[in-house]
Design an enzyme around this catalytic site. Structure first.
Site, PDB file in Angstrom:
ATOM      1  N   TYR A 282      33.440 -16.193   9.508  1.00 17.05           N
ATOM      2  CA  TYR A 282      33.105 -15.388   8.343  1.00 17.05           C
ATOM      3  C   TYR A 282      33.285 -14.068   8.843  1.00 17.05           C
ATOM      4  CZ  TYR A 282      30.452 -13.040   4.631  1.00 17.05           C
ATOM      5  OH  TYR A 282      30.123 -12.365   3.657  1.00 17.05           O
TER       6      TYR A 282
ATOM      7  N   TRP B 109      34.457  -9.677   7.022  1.00 14.27           N
ATOM      8  CA  TRP B 109      35.301  -8.891   6.285  1.00 14.27           C
ATOM      9  C   TRP B 109      36.672  -8.580   6.241  1.00 14.27           C
ATOM     10  CZ3 TRP B 109      34.438  -5.607   1.314  1.00 14.27           C
ATOM     11  CH2 TRP B 109      33.517  -6.312   0.593  1.00 14.27           C
TER      12      TRP B 109
HETATM   13  N1  LIG Z   1      19.942  -7.583   8.114  1.00 13.99           N
HETATM   14  C1  LIG Z   1      20.947  -7.456   7.331  1.00 13.99           C
HETATM   15  N2  LIG Z   1      22.050  -8.207   7.704  1.00 13.99           N
HETATM   16  C2  LIG Z   1      23.134  -8.492   6.950  1.00 13.99           C
HETATM   17  C3  LIG Z   1      23.428  -7.930   5.832  1.00 13.99           C
HETATM   18  C4  LIG Z   1      22.057  -7.099   5.261  1.00 13.99           C
HETATM   19  O1  LIG Z   1      21.962  -6.745   4.045  1.00 13.99           O
HETATM   20  N3  LIG Z   1      20.952  -7.049   6.051  1.00 13.99           N
HETATM   21  N4  LIG Z   1      24.464  -8.030   5.080  1.00 13.99           N
HETATM   22  C5  LIG Z   1      25.302  -9.043   5.096  1.00 13.99           C
HETATM   23  C6  LIG Z   1      26.549  -9.076   4.294  1.00 13.99           C
HETATM   24  S1  LIG Z   1      26.344  -8.717   2.606  1.00 13.99           S
HETATM   25  C7  LIG Z   1      27.785  -9.009   5.014  1.00 13.99           C
HETATM   26  S2  LIG Z   1      28.845  -9.445   3.659  1.00 13.99           S
HETATM   27  C8  LIG Z   1      27.805  -9.348   6.537  1.00 13.99           C
HETATM   28  C9  LIG Z   1      29.070  -8.558   6.998  1.00 13.99           C
HETATM   29  O2  LIG Z   1      29.416  -8.977   8.269  1.00 13.99           O
HETATM   30  P1  LIG Z   1      30.961  -8.992   8.493  1.00 13.99           P
HETATM   31  O3  LIG Z   1      31.995  -8.997   7.652  1.00 13.99           O
HETATM   32  O4  LIG Z   1      30.842  -9.967   9.852  1.00 13.99           O
HETATM   33  O5  LIG Z   1      30.836  -7.409   9.285  1.00 13.99           O
HETATM   34  P2  LIG Z   1      32.318  -6.367   9.538  1.00 13.99           P
HETATM   35  O6  LIG Z   1      31.528  -5.436  10.396  1.00 13.99           O
HETATM   36  O7  LIG Z   1      33.120  -6.128   8.396  1.00 13.99           O
HETATM   37  O8  LIG Z   1      33.001  -7.421  10.536  1.00 13.99           O
HETATM   38  C10 LIG Z   1      34.442  -7.427  10.395  1.00 13.99           C
HETATM   39  C11 LIG Z   1      35.157  -7.395  12.017  1.00 13.99           C
HETATM   40  O9  LIG Z   1      36.575  -7.713  11.919  1.00 13.99           O
HETATM   41  C12 LIG Z   1      37.147  -6.891  12.656  1.00 13.99           C
HETATM   42  N5  LIG Z   1      38.724  -6.754  12.098  1.00 13.99           N
HETATM   43  C13 LIG Z   1      39.061  -5.950  11.091  1.00 13.99           C
HETATM   44  N6  LIG Z   1      40.611  -6.035  10.864  1.00 13.99           N
HETATM   45  C14 LIG Z   1      40.534  -7.177  11.452  1.00 13.99           C
HETATM   46  C15 LIG Z   1      41.964  -7.721  11.857  1.00 13.99           C
HETATM   47  O10 LIG Z   1      42.797  -7.429  11.124  1.00 13.99           O
HETATM   48  N7  LIG Z   1      41.947  -8.875  12.718  1.00 13.99           N
HETATM   49  C16 LIG Z   1      40.834  -9.304  13.427  1.00 13.99           C
HETATM   50  N8  LIG Z   1      40.953 -10.212  14.078  1.00 13.99           N
HETATM   51  N9  LIG Z   1      39.486  -8.419  13.352  1.00 13.99           N
HETATM   52  C17 LIG Z   1      39.740  -7.588  12.278  1.00 13.99           C
HETATM   53  C18 LIG Z   1      36.396  -5.693  12.428  1.00 13.99           C
HETATM   54  O11 LIG Z   1      36.632  -4.689  13.911  1.00 13.99           O
HETATM   55  C19 LIG Z   1      34.976  -6.088  12.345  1.00 13.99           C
HETATM   56  O12 LIG Z   1      34.238  -6.288  14.015  1.00 13.99           O
HETATM   57  O13 LIG Z   1      26.630  -8.807   7.190  1.00 13.99           O
HETATM   58  C20 LIG Z   1      25.450  -9.229   6.784  1.00 13.99           C
HETATM   59  N10 LIG Z   1      24.516  -9.033   7.434  1.00 13.99           N
HETATM   60  N1  LIG Z   2      29.034   1.699   2.271  1.00 12.76           N
HETATM   61  C1  LIG Z   2      28.852   0.479   2.353  1.00 12.76           C
HETATM   62  N2  LIG Z   2      29.109  -0.407   0.985  1.00 12.76           N
HETATM   63  C2  LIG Z   2      28.957  -1.537   0.958  1.00 12.76           C
HETATM   64  C3  LIG Z   2      28.813  -2.363   2.247  1.00 12.76           C
HETATM   65  C4  LIG Z   2      28.975  -1.547   3.411  1.00 12.76           C
HETATM   66  O1  LIG Z   2      28.701  -2.356   4.475  1.00 12.76           O
HETATM   67  N3  LIG Z   2      28.709  -0.348   3.386  1.00 12.76           N
HETATM   68  N4  LIG Z   2      28.859  -3.690   1.977  1.00 12.76           N
HETATM   69  C5  LIG Z   2      29.417  -4.373   0.654  1.00 12.76           C
HETATM   70  C6  LIG Z   2      28.929  -5.858   0.957  1.00 12.76           C
HETATM   71  S1  LIG Z   2      29.761  -6.842   1.947  1.00 12.76           S
HETATM   72  C7  LIG Z   2      27.932  -6.234  -0.151  1.00 12.76           C
HETATM   73  S2  LIG Z   2      27.537  -7.860  -0.397  1.00 12.76           S
HETATM   74  C8  LIG Z   2      27.254  -5.298  -0.882  1.00 12.76           C
HETATM   75  C9  LIG Z   2      25.786  -5.350  -0.703  1.00 12.76           C
HETATM   76  O2  LIG Z   2      25.006  -5.046  -1.982  1.00 12.76           O
HETATM   77  P1  LIG Z   2      23.474  -4.994  -1.910  1.00 12.76           P
HETATM   78  O3  LIG Z   2      22.872  -6.246  -1.180  1.00 12.76           O
HETATM   79  O4  LIG Z   2      22.919  -4.842  -3.432  1.00 12.76           O
HETATM   80  O5  LIG Z   2      23.311  -3.893  -1.130  1.00 12.76           O
HETATM   81  P2  LIG Z   2      22.187  -3.300  -0.070  1.00 12.76           P
HETATM   82  O6  LIG Z   2      22.340  -1.622   0.112  1.00 12.76           O
HETATM   83  O7  LIG Z   2      21.995  -4.095   1.035  1.00 12.76           O
HETATM   84  O8  LIG Z   2      20.893  -3.325  -0.904  1.00 12.76           O
HETATM   85  C10 LIG Z   2      20.796  -2.501  -2.142  1.00 12.76           C
HETATM   86  C11 LIG Z   2      19.292  -1.833  -2.359  1.00 12.76           C
HETATM   87  O9  LIG Z   2      18.254  -2.918  -2.576  1.00 12.76           O
HETATM   88  C12 LIG Z   2      17.173  -2.247  -2.343  1.00 12.76           C
HETATM   89  N5  LIG Z   2      15.970  -3.502  -2.216  1.00 12.76           N
HETATM   90  C13 LIG Z   2      16.011  -4.142  -0.903  1.00 12.76           C
HETATM   91  N6  LIG Z   2      15.035  -5.200  -1.107  1.00 12.76           N
HETATM   92  C14 LIG Z   2      14.643  -4.877  -2.226  1.00 12.76           C
HETATM   93  C15 LIG Z   2      13.795  -5.516  -3.230  1.00 12.76           C
HETATM   94  O10 LIG Z   2      12.941  -6.597  -2.695  1.00 12.76           O
HETATM   95  N7  LIG Z   2      13.612  -5.095  -4.406  1.00 12.76           N
HETATM   96  C16 LIG Z   2      14.217  -4.260  -4.962  1.00 12.76           C
HETATM   97  N8  LIG Z   2      14.053  -4.012  -6.197  1.00 12.76           N
HETATM   98  N9  LIG Z   2      15.085  -3.526  -4.380  1.00 12.76           N
HETATM   99  C17 LIG Z   2      15.224  -3.776  -2.992  1.00 12.76           C
HETATM  100  C18 LIG Z   2      17.146  -1.631  -1.158  1.00 12.76           C
HETATM  101  O11 LIG Z   2      16.495  -0.264  -1.335  1.00 12.76           O
HETATM  102  C19 LIG Z   2      18.707  -1.416  -0.972  1.00 12.76           C
HETATM  103  O12 LIG Z   2      19.019  -0.123  -0.869  1.00 12.76           O
HETATM  104  O13 LIG Z   2      27.474  -3.978  -0.463  1.00 12.76           O
HETATM  105  C20 LIG Z   2      28.964  -3.547  -0.359  1.00 12.76           C
HETATM  106  N10 LIG Z   2      29.340  -2.149  -0.236  1.00 12.76           N
HETATM  107 MO   LIG Z   3      28.468  -8.769   1.827  1.00 18.79          MO
END
Ligand SMILES: Nc1nc2c(c(=O)[nH]1)N[C@H]1C(S)=C(S)[C@@H](COP(=O)(O)OP(=O)(O)OC[C@H]3O[C@@H](n4cnc5c(=O)[nH]c(N)nc54)[C@H](O)[C@@H]3O)O[C@H]1N2
Ligand SMILES: Nc1nc2c(c(=O)[nH]1)N[C@H]1C(S)=C(S)[C@@H](COP(=O)(O)OP(=O)(O)OC[C@H]3O[C@@H](n4cnc5c(=O)[nH]c(N)nc54)[C@H](O)[C@@H]3O)O[C@H]1N2
Ligand SMILES: [Mo]
Length: 768
Positions: free
Chosen positions: A115, A117
């Site tokens: 998994y 991005w």
């Molecule tokens: N506590 C908490 N944890 C969360 C979340 C949260 O809200 N709270 N959000 C979650 C969400 S929504 C998501 S989507 C995940 C994201 O989690 P990930 O998608 O695992 O996070 P990234 O840092 O985007 O990891 C991508 C990795 O791929 C590497 N990479 C980039 N390009 C390439 C390439 O071309 N080849 C290879 N082999 N590697 C490459 C980058 O260096 C990086 O280390 O995290 C989740 N974790």
């Molecule tokens: N800059 C940047 N943008 C991103 C990403 C990133 O890593 N960096 N990740 C991308 C990815 S993979 C995803 S999935 C999306 C994630 O999109 P989201 O999951 O929606 O993003 P978050 O920033 O984790 O959360 C949004 C807001 O929800 C609020 N929140 C948390 N818990 C609660 C609750 O119980 N109730 C209410 N009402 N609000 C709450 C928090 O204040 C938080 O700032 O973002 C995407 N966009």
């Molecule tokens: Mo995500």
């Protein structure tokens, strides 16, 4: 050691955070945003310092313990040192290990979910590459399903609304919101930091402008969130700083008020939904003796009862858009706010109207709320997986710690496979997973962990075999997204770092060792693949009578504009207009306010209609603060945490935690102090920032600062850098969806008075 890069001209490129162009000048990278982007994302500013940063991996590396003792469980993963190895030797050894497993226990002993991005190009998409490799060379792999983003809504929505993309991507658009919405009630907000990121490519960041136009037209924005920054200033929002985890109660009280005052849309509920009578009895307290009214919700949510009643009255009779952020379902019982948001929008009778209804996840990512292209964009085929077994993505540590153990998922009782080898390319489990100390114990049980990475992430530091891959700027690719109108040639800007190779080249040579080079490559070079992948788009353009340049012309140019489909409200609008003739793909063909299917599964933590299951992340004496671990503003997840824009926003090298000034005063904390955040699972340091834009009792620490244990050989070492996932809980949202619950947990906070330990996360590990 690292070759000096020759000067290059500005070349078009794309990333998850936007289209830009880049060139090398005197060994330094320069970037500039796409001129057609009205609101570029500054995350591109991470590239210049990242390109040749010391955190990059220069050579293939093998962990000493694995090299000396062979494959097998080892708790030194994460604290061992590394031995550099030539490409040919490392691929021979890895090929041998993959053959041992493929021909012994079989591909069901290989976990290749991988998994993450990765990067934005369509061909060098790491997950497509690794899956194609495992399918063609190893017979398949155990995969993961759903995402960390939306693990609970992806399972719930098909039961109650139908197709997930019809809800998130072909529904209410930014164009509609700018034109038609009269009130937008956003649970969790629509922070620009989030919506400025897309998966794939985005050439125009339209969200700020759309909210500004709506607000200028008189549309009211109401933000329900513990953080004021979850809507931009341009929205001129009213802010309800709600108790985290209580949104379902607030939504119920809004619907209760509508029903009690006869303001709910009975005709819509009758025509387009099933299950309303069952839910209404629960809502009004006929089944459990508790009316879910405003007085009931006030103490749970922290929003006064009269405010709730007034809000319900304002929603009524207006073009109302209900938005629920992904974040709300990335928490225990995350199914409930997603389901209840749909019920609120249905009770208002708004689903399917332009700019009204249910904008689930609008604003969470830039690929929501847009038009789809009328022609296909390039995709790299992954081949067929010979293994059918899978896990819900966030159950990885459970799987490794409980081989053969059983768990519930979407109405089934399933059992975890016995995994010997984990192979990752393009993701960072030490970023995305919860309870990292538990994850370390899980990874210690493997025979072999293989990682392709461009930098020394904590995941790479736990791997047995570390293969350095190129960064996107170092290779050629095609940039596109199925709902962005710009198709881009991505010409390389810089030479590969050190000995880094493309994932494709690594897998092709590894496939050779497994007798599968031809099956993996089909005999094509990278350039031949790009040409091959471009062809369906060219043909579709030609068939529409559009300019359809041949590949050579496309490759030499600056990108081509793709035609897009109408913004017609998609399946939900069609269903609203003709519920009998255009039913939804749910069991009943309608919106399911109560689901007989889900009720039939009998899960106490996800009953057959939206249910208040009690507060979550409840503070107590040991952990009196609610921690919000949300997405970071200055980077995408953990990517380029070492880049200039990300690093520049840290303080004293550490990630920044935001606190209310009154909470800080009680803790004896001042702006800029370093605090220790801790609970029973772990501890980390963070620099303190004070703001009155946060609800009292809440602390916010974004994800993405790389895990940096003070002593990696210790079981629960302090993370000195500020990774909140040492604190979060590794449990599923419910037995229905088993989604990730990383967004909320509880912690204690204290001033850190010791000597500040150095940050080492961005330094390469010890090499022999
Ligand atoms: N506590 C908490 N944890 C969360 C979340 C949260 O809200 N709270 N959000 C979650 C969400 S929504 C998501 S989507 C995940 C994201 O989690 P990930 O998608 O695992 O996070 P990234 O840092 O985007 O990891 C991508 C990795 O791929 C590497 N990479 C980039 N390009 C390439 C390439 O071309 N080849 C290879 N082999 N590697 C490459 C980058 O260096 C990086 O280390 O995290 C989740 N974790
Ligand atoms: N800059 C940047 N943008 C991103 C990403 C990133 O890593 N960096 N990740 C991308 C990815 S993979 C995803 S999935 C999306 C994630 O999109 P989201 O999951 O929606 O993003 P978050 O920033 O984790 O959360 C949004 C807001 O929800 C609020 N929140 C948390 N818990 C609660 C609750 O119980 N109730 C209410 N009402 N609000 C709450 C928090 O204040 C938080 O700032 O973002 C995407 N966009
Ligand atoms: Mo995500």
């Amino acid at each position: 050691m690292i070759p000096k890069d020759p000067d290059t001209e500005f070349q078009p490129h794309t990333s998850h955070w936007g289209v830009f162009s880049a060139r090398m000048r005197d060994g330094a990278l320069e970037v500039r945003p796409h001129p057609g982007d009205p609101d570029p994302n500054r995350i591109i500013d991470n590239f210049p310092a990242a390109l040749r940063h010391r955190a990059r991996i220069a050579r293939p590396m093998v962990r000493r313990g694995w090299l000396e003792n062979g494959p097998g469980p080892d708790s030194r993963r994460g604290s061992d040192d590394y031995v550099a190895m030539s490409w040919s030797e490392v691929l021979d050894r890895l090929g041998g290990e993959l053959r041992r497993l493929r021909d012994g226990p079989g591909p069901q002993a290989i976990f290749g979910g991988s998994y993450g991005w990765a990067s934005a190009g369509r061909f060098h998409h790491a997950q497509s590459q690794i899956h194609r490799f495992l399918n063609t060379a190893c017979g398949g792999y155990v995969k993961s399903v759903n995402s960390y983003s939306s693990g609970s809504s992806q399972v719930l929505v098909p039961h109650i609304i139908g197709d997930y993309e019809d809800l998130t991507k072909r529904n209410v658009s930014w164009e509609q919101a700018a034109q038609h919405s009269e009130i937008v009630l956003a649970f969790g907000g629509m922070a620009l930091k989030n919506s400025m990121v897309a998966g794939g490519s985005v050439s125009q960041h339209v969200e700020r402008g759309a909210m500004e136009r709506a607000a200028d037209r008189g549309c009211a924005f109401v933000l329900v969130s513990p953080l004021r920054s979850d809507l931009p200033d341009e929205a001129k929002a009213e802010w309800l700083p709600v108790t985290p985890g209580s949104d379902t109660a607030l939504m119920m009280a809004l619907v209760h008020t509508l029903v009690a005052e006869g303001r709910h849309d009975r005709a819509f509920l009758e025509r387009c939904t099933v299950g309303w009578p069952v839910f209404e009895r629960y809502l009004m307290g006929e089944t459990d003796g508790i009316a879910k009214d405003a007085a009931w919700a006030a103490p749970l949510t922290g929003v006064a009862a009269d405010e709730i009643v007034a809000l319900a009255r304002r929603l009524h009779g207006r073009r109302a858009l209900i938005v629920v952020a992904h974040a709300l379902q990335r928490a225990e019982h995350g199914e409930q706010p997603v389901w209840m948001g749909m019920v609120l929008a249905a009770a208002l009778g708004q689903i399917g109207l332009p700019g009204g209804g249910y904008g689930y996840a609008l604003g969470a990512i830039a690929y929501y709320g847009r038009r789809f292209n009328a022609v296909p964009v390039p995709t790299f085929s992954q081949g067929r997986n010979g293994v059918s077994d899978f896990i819900p993505v966030a159950r990885i540590a459970d799987m490794l710690l409980n081989p053969g153990g059983s768990y519930r998922y979407n109405g089934q009782t399933r059992s975890y496979p016995e995994i010997k080898l984990v192979y990752w390319a393009g993701g960072n489990p030490f970023h995305h997973h919860q309870d990292l100390n538990r994850l370390r114990r899980a990874f210690a049980r493997l025979d072999t962990l293989v990682v392709h990475e461009l930098a020394w992430t904590a995941t790479a530091r736990h791997a047995d075999v570390v293969l350095p891959c190129t960064m996107t700027l170092e290779r050629e690719d095609i940039g596109a997204s199925s709902n962005d109108p710009l198709l881009l040639p991505m010409r390389p800007v810089a030479a590969p770092f050190g000995e880094a190779r493309d994932d494709y080249a690594i897998f092709a040579d590894l496939a050779e060792r497994l007798g599968a080079r031809e099956a993996f490559t089909e005999g094509r070079s990278v350039r031949q693949w790009l040409e091959h992948l471009y062809e369906p788009t060219r043909q579709a353009l030609a068939a529409m009578g559009r300019p359809a340049p041949d590949f050579a012309a496309f490759w030499a140019g600056e990108g081509i504009d793709l035609p897009q489909l109408a913004d017609d409200g998609g399946r939900l609008r069609a269903f609203r207009d003709d519920p009998e003739g255009r039913p939804l793909p749910t069991p009943s063909g309608r919106l399911e306010i109560a689901s007989e299917t889900i009720a039939g599964y009998g899960e106490p933590d996800c009953p057959g209609h939206p249910t208040w299951l009690g507060p979550i992340a409840v503070p107590d004496a040991a952990a009196p603060f609610v921690l919000i671990a949300n997405q970071p503003r200055t980077r995408l997840h953990s990517q380029f945490d070492f880049g200039g824009h990300s690093d520049g926003a840290k303080r004293r090298g550490r990630e920044v935690a935001s606190l209310h000034p009154e909470d800080a005063a009680q803790l004896g904390l001042a702006e800029g102090d370093v605090a220790r955040l801790f609970n029973e699972r772990g501890a980390c340091l963070a620099a303190v920032r004070l703001t009155d834009g946060i609800r009292r009792g809440v602390v916010q620490l974004p994800t993405g600062a790389w895990y940096d244990p003070a002593d990696p050989s210790e079981e629960k070492s302090l993370c000195v850098h500020g990774n909140p996932n040492v604190l979060t809980r590794d449990i599923g949202t419910s037995a229905l969806a088993q989604g990730c619950t990383g967004q909320l947990t509880t912690v204690q906070i204290e001033r850190y008075t010791g000597n500040l330990p150095p940050i080492q996360a961005h330094d390469p590990p010890r090499a022999a």
